[in-house]
Design a protein around this motif. Structure first.
Motif, PDB file in Angstrom:
ATOM      1  N   ASP A  96       0.821  -1.215   0.000  1.00  0.00           N
ATOM      2  CA  ASP A  96       0.000   0.000   0.000  1.00  0.00           C
ATOM      3  C   ASP A  96       0.854   1.263   0.000  1.00  0.00           C
ATOM      4  OD1 ASP A  96      -2.317  -1.484   0.004  1.00  0.00           O
ATOM      5  OD2 ASP A  96      -2.679  -1.288   2.163  1.00  0.00           O
ATOM      6  N   HIS A  97       2.068   1.176   0.573  1.00  0.00           N
ATOM      7  CA  HIS A  97       2.920   2.357   0.709  1.00  0.00           C
ATOM      8  C   HIS A  97       4.098   2.374  -0.263  1.00  0.00           C
ATOM      9  CE1 HIS A  97       0.819   2.292   4.636  1.00  0.00           C
ATOM     10  NE2 HIS A  97       0.983   3.612   4.600  1.00  0.00           N
ATOM     11  N   THR A  98       4.145   1.400  -1.167  1.00  0.00           N
ATOM     12  CA  THR A  98       5.291   1.299  -2.076  1.00  0.00           C
ATOM     13  C   THR A  98       4.816   1.331  -3.522  1.00  0.00           C
ATOM     14  OG1 THR A  98       6.422  -0.071  -0.413  1.00  0.00           O
ATOM     15  CG2 THR A  98       7.333  -0.080  -2.649  1.00  0.00           C
ATOM     16  N   SER A  99       5.132   2.396  -4.223  1.00  0.00           N
ATOM     17  CA  SER A  99       4.624   2.561  -5.586  1.00  0.00           C
ATOM     18  C   SER A  99       5.156   1.510  -6.550  1.00  0.00           C
ATOM     19  CB  SER A  99       4.973   3.962  -6.110  1.00  0.00           C
ATOM     20  OG  SER A  99       6.378   4.163  -6.102  1.00  0.00           O
ATOM     21  N   SER A 100       6.342   0.921  -6.250  1.00  0.00           N
ATOM     22  CA  SER A 100       6.912  -0.089  -7.147  1.00  0.00           C
ATOM     23  C   SER A 100       6.276  -1.467  -6.966  1.00  0.00           C
ATOM     24  CB  SER A 100       8.425  -0.187  -6.920  1.00  0.00           C
ATOM     25  OG  SER A 100       8.704  -0.572  -5.582  1.00  0.00           O
ATOM     26  N   GLY A 153      -2.033   0.080  -5.193  1.00  0.00           N
ATOM     27  CA  GLY A 153      -3.289   0.695  -5.595  1.00  0.00           C
ATOM     28  C   GLY A 153      -4.438  -0.285  -5.713  1.00  0.00           C
ATOM     29  N   ARG A 154      -4.162  -1.570  -5.522  1.00  0.00           N
ATOM     30  CA  ARG A 154      -5.214  -2.586  -5.581  1.00  0.00           C
ATOM     31  C   ARG A 154      -5.482  -3.143  -4.178  1.00  0.00           C
ATOM     32  NH1 ARG A 154      -3.526  -6.656 -10.381  1.00  0.00           N
ATOM     33  NH2 ARG A 154      -5.597  -7.504  -9.899  1.00  0.00           N
ATOM     34  N   ASP A 155      -6.611  -3.819  -4.033  1.00  0.00           N
ATOM     35  CA  ASP A 155      -6.933  -4.477  -2.773  1.00  0.00           C
ATOM     36  C   ASP A 155      -6.165  -5.804  -2.756  1.00  0.00           C
ATOM     37  OD1 ASP A 155      -8.043  -5.920  -0.665  1.00  0.00           O
ATOM     38  OD2 ASP A 155     -10.046  -5.088  -0.953  1.00  0.00           O
ATOM     39  N   VAL A 156      -4.999  -5.785  -2.117  1.00  0.00           N
ATOM     40  CA  VAL A 156      -4.099  -6.931  -2.165  1.00  0.00           C
ATOM     41  C   VAL A 156      -4.748  -8.172  -1.567  1.00  0.00           C
ATOM     42  CG1 VAL A 156      -1.849  -7.828  -1.437  1.00  0.00           C
ATOM     43  CG2 VAL A 156      -2.092  -5.417  -2.094  1.00  0.00           C
ATOM     44  N   ALA A 157      -5.410  -8.006  -0.428  1.00  0.00           N
ATOM     45  CA  ALA A 157      -6.053  -9.155   0.221  1.00  0.00           C
ATOM     46  C   ALA A 157      -7.140  -9.742  -0.678  1.00  0.00           C
ATOM     47  CB  ALA A 157      -6.640  -8.739   1.563  1.00  0.00           C
ATOM     48  N   ALA A 158      -7.869  -8.890  -1.387  1.00  0.00           N
ATOM     49  CA  ALA A 158      -8.918  -9.380  -2.290  1.00  0.00           C
ATOM     50  C   ALA A 158      -8.316 -10.147  -3.461  1.00  0.00           C
ATOM     51  CB  ALA A 158      -9.751  -8.211  -2.799  1.00  0.00           C
ATOM     52  N   LYS A 199       8.890  -9.760  -4.852  1.00  0.00           N
ATOM     53  CA  LYS A 199       8.695 -10.977  -5.642  1.00  0.00           C
ATOM     54  C   LYS A 199       7.324 -11.591  -5.381  1.00  0.00           C
ATOM     55  CE  LYS A 199      13.464 -12.397  -6.465  1.00  0.00           C
ATOM     56  NZ  LYS A 199      14.495 -13.447  -6.273  1.00  0.00           N
ATOM     57  N   LEU A 200       6.831 -11.502  -4.154  1.00  0.00           N
ATOM     58  CA  LEU A 200       5.494 -12.015  -3.870  1.00  0.00           C
ATOM     59  C   LEU A 200       4.451 -11.219  -4.631  1.00  0.00           C
ATOM     60  CD1 LEU A 200       3.497 -13.826  -2.417  1.00  0.00           C
ATOM     61  CD2 LEU A 200       3.642 -12.299  -0.423  1.00  0.00           C
ATOM     62  N   ALA A 201       4.582  -9.906  -4.635  1.00  0.00           N
ATOM     63  CA  ALA A 201       3.637  -9.067  -5.373  1.00  0.00           C
ATOM     64  C   ALA A 201       3.694  -9.374  -6.866  1.00  0.00           C
ATOM     65  CB  ALA A 201       3.944  -7.597  -5.111  1.00  0.00           C
ATOM     66  N   ASP A 202       4.899  -9.527  -7.410  1.00  0.00           N
ATOM     67  CA  ASP A 202       5.046  -9.856  -8.830  1.00  0.00           C
ATOM     68  C   ASP A 202       4.350 -11.186  -9.145  1.00  0.00           C
ATOM     69  OD1 ASP A 202       6.551  -7.570  -9.165  1.00  0.00           O
ATOM     70  OD2 ASP A 202       8.490  -8.609  -9.177  1.00  0.00           O
TER      71      ASP A 202
END
Length: 453
Positions: A247-251, A256-261, A294-297
């Motif tokens: 939520d706090h890291t633009s990279s 900007g998305r609901d990560v948990a969803a 890497k998890l986000a990717d």
């Protein structure tokens, strides 16, 4: 209950010191700048004149022999991570201070890589059922599979299969201390190695100089539910920290998305290219390593249609884990209740990767080192190091161990994420090194910020 009483009584009774063995060192390591040997120990410590095995041992001599403090034994995690390669090849986990002032020694625990490794039929291992159960039929299938697997492993491995528990490892560690000529133990245990360090301090307080426990396992869970709940809390806490980071890291690929969803859409998708457990396991690995990018990717790619990752069959560490933890589950009804309780603790991640322990140990009937509250009475308090957000050994576990130790233990918290904290900030290294070298115990409640060197 009788087994637990025996453990506690054993810790209180004096234990004769082992006879020092002679170690024949040879040059080893990828740069041929370390030393290796083998230590002979009984398979069954209650029968010291019986069958024996050879434990692989590695040593990196202190660079400043004139000012050497002594020998520091590193206890690897896992269970069954190899320790020899940690000191012969990957020794950068130790600071210059430790490399200068100690001979650093480690070993492959009994049943692991270089120490009579447990052997199982690979075709049978590959047939492992899904570690997450959905019915009573799944429960019965897993129970039958386990019994067939274990019978084959015992046949291939021999009697060591029945003697890979923590009590045996503690005796091995004391034999190694004696063989190295050390009157008292200086020890740095990591992850599952912290169970070993705490168990040693409990059994041999008068042979303990300093014991550092990094990424602390709490071996006091009174029930299966308590074990699962504690692990669930840690997994959810680490995931929540990942979400906050994104939520706090633009990279972040999911910024900007609901990560948990996004995660839960994948969890409930029913896709054929990965299972719910696969998703939990990948999330566990990346949060444990604090590898949030890497998890986000990965999540963004799979949510976009890329295939999911399948970890495959889990390594067989059964006699090293199941013999140390009593985690009974009577039937699927009880299992489902436990999983519902986990989901209440973790509304996002539902259950921890460690839920596989319930099914992997289903039917195990000879727990040799059951859970119990620690009774440690060492002269120098044990030093505990733990990250605030650790999916594998949660801060909740570390705090509970500190409470059990009372004045015989002090916890230092790394105000950051990841499994393992010694290498994550100079502050943590400085505190740990001062403790190991000079027996300097930090103030209770000490916190180190997330600074990297």
């Amino acid at each position: 209950m009788n087994s637990l009483l025996a453990v506690l009584l054993a810790a209180a009774l004096p234990v004769p010191a082992p006879t020092a063995a002679t170690l024949d060192w040879r040059t080893c390591g990828k740069n041929m700048d370390a030393q290796c040997t083998h230590l002979t120990v009984p398979v069954d410590w209650s029968r010291p004149a019986g069958e024996t095995i050879e434990l692989a041992v590695g040593r990196r001599p202190a660079r400043d022999q004139a000012h050497k403090v002594g020998t520091l034994i590193f206890g690897p995690g896992g269970p069954w991570d190899p320790g020899v390669s940690r000191v012969t090849d990957d020794y950068d986990r130790f600071s210059d201070t430790l490399l200068d002032r100690f001979d650093i020694v480690s070993f492959d625990p009994r049943g692991s890589t270089g120490s009579h490794p447990v052997s199982c039929d690979p075709e049978q291992v590959a047939k492992a059922p899904d570690p997450i159960l959905s019915s009573q039929k799944d429960f019965e299938t897993t129970l039958a599979y386990n019994r067939t697997l274990w019978a084959g492993c015992e046949k291939l491995t021999g009697d060591l299969w029945n003697h890979a528990d923590m009590g045996s490892n503690v005796r091995d560690l004391d034999a190694l201390r004696a063989a190295l000529g050390e009157r008292k133990l200086t020890f740095h245990g990591s992850s599952y190695g912290t169970v070993l360090g705490a168990a040693y301090a409990e059994r041999y307080p008068d042979r303990t100089r300093a014991i550092l426990l990094e990424s602390v396992d709490d071996h006091s869970s009174r029930s299966t539910a308590e074990f699962l709940t504690a692990q669930t809390w840690a997994a959810e806490d680490a995931f929540d920290d990942f979400v906050t980071w994104c939520d706090h890291t633009s990279s972040c690929a999911l910024h900007g998305r609901d990560v948990a969803a996004v995660w839960n859409d994948l969890f409930t998708s029913g896709r054929a290219d990965f299972t719910r457990f696969d998703l939990v396991a990948v999330t566990f690995k990346r949060t444990k390593d604090a590898d949030y990018a890497k998890l986000a990717d990965y999540l963004a790619a799979v949510a976009g249609g890329a295939p999911g990752f399948r970890p495959g069959p889990l390594p067989v560490v059964l006699p090293a884990f199941c013999a140390d933890w009593s985690l009974p589950v009577r039937d699927y009804r009880e299992y489902a209740s436990l999983m519902r309780q986990a989901a209440r603790v973790a509304p996002n991640t539902h259950f921890p990767a460690q839920a596989f322990a319930l099914t992997a140990c289903l039917g195990w009937d000879h727990v040799a080192y059951p859970q119990h509250a620690l009774r440690v009475h060492t002269r120098t308090p044990l030093l505990l190091l733990n990250s605030r957000h650790d999916a594998a050994t949660g801060w909740n576990w570390a705090r509970n161990v500190e409470r059990q130790l009372g004045r015989h233990g002090v916890l230092v918290t790394y105000e950051g994420a990841g499994h393992g904290s010694y290498s994550r900030s100079q502050c943590m290294r400085d505190i740990a090194d001062a403790y190991l070298v000079d027996l300097t115990v930090p103030a209770r409640g000490t916190i180190c910020g997330p600074t990297h060197s």
